[in-house]
Design an enzyme around this catalytic site. Structure first.
Site, PDB file in Angstrom:
ATOM      1  N   ASP A 298      -5.657  -6.645   6.329  1.00 45.05           N
ATOM      2  CA  ASP A 298      -6.511  -5.799   7.153  1.00 45.05           C
ATOM      3  C   ASP A 298      -7.503  -6.681   7.906  1.00 45.05           C
ATOM      4  O   ASP A 298      -8.201  -7.509   7.320  1.00 45.05           O
ATOM      5  CB  ASP A 298      -7.253  -4.799   6.274  1.00 45.05           C
ATOM      6  N   GLY A 299      -7.571  -6.514   9.214  1.00 46.60           N
ATOM      7  CA  GLY A 299      -8.463  -7.321  10.028  1.00 46.60           C
ATOM      8  C   GLY A 299      -7.829  -8.590  10.567  1.00 46.60           C
ATOM      9  O   GLY A 299      -8.453  -9.311  11.340  1.00 46.60           O
TER      10      GLY A 299
END
Length: 240
Positions: free
Chosen positions: A57-58
């Protein structure tokens, strides 16, 4: 009406307890499932898309995120809003151009970077530039990260929200705000309010979040994680 007009209209005049529920597809196949189930619009989760592409995530590169959004948007007839995290360092004009090229009708833009809250006035200026470049072609959902990376004070969230609404944000998303705080946020924030629904059975239902003041409900990467858990169960069964 255009898709963005349809999407904007879906946020209007929501009855208490009847929020707009926006499932989060992570690829074209999941988008078709949600659309065929009758949901009138969808909102991609950056975490779910990242997982589908093999990133944390990210960690999704901008080009891959916009390409994924494009595949999702062209696979369904309903409006699709895109979580594009903090905008990947792109200029507002480029953000707008790339969202429109991908077929998105809106976006999430968060007000933190690297786990640290951005200066709210600077972020408001950024949102105003996005709004200026987009005019009425995109629905801007301004994420407020006070409850993730800040002091969790609802008043600070309301102060940030006021700046973002003044800058042209169409909706405010105080992610991970406790359910008990939603009535206070609803009273202090103008316009639509986005709440995050948990799928672990521990949090309120979408309808209950609506009763507490949410205009719309999203799920973050929760649906993708549920699907991954189901695939793990299938794998265990196959392996015997």
């Amino acid at each position: 009406m255009s898709k963005v007009d349809v999407f904007r209209t879906l946020h209007l005049r929501r009855a208490q307890g009847d929020p707009l529920v926006l499932p989060g597809p992570w690829d074209a196949a999941s988008a078709r499932v949600f659309a065929q189930a009758g949901f009138p619009a969808l909102a991609t989760p950056s975490g779910g898309v990242a997982a589908s592409l093999g990133y944390a995530d990210g960690g999704t590169p901008a080009d891959e995120m916009f390409a994924a959004v494009a595949r999702i948007a062209r696979s369904v007839d309903v409006p699709v809003s895109a979580d594009i995290e903090g905008g990947y360092g792109l200029a507002p004009k480029e953000i707008v151009e790339r969202l429109l090229e991908a077929g998105a009708v809106g976006c999430n833009l968060e007000d933190s970077r690297g786990g640290v809250l951005k200066d709210p006035h600077e972020h408001a200026e950024f949102l105003a530039e996005v709004r200026s470049a987009a005019a009425d072609r995109l629905f801007v959902n301004a994420r407020v990260d006070t409850f993730v990376h800040g002091d969790k004070d609802p008043e600070r969230a309301i102060e940030r929200a006021a700046l973002y609404v003044a800058a042209g944000a169409d909706c405010i998303y105080p992610i991970l705000a406790p359910a008990g705080v939603l009535p206070l946020l609803r009273a202090g924030i103008q316009g639509p309010l986005n709440a995050l629904a948990r799928l672990d059975g521990e949090g309120p239902s979408a309808a209950a979040l609506g009763e507490l003041g949410a205009t719309r409900v999203t799920f973050g990467p929760g649906l993708q994680r549920l699907a991954a858990a189901a695939v793990r169960d299938i794998a265990v069964t196959l392996k015997g």
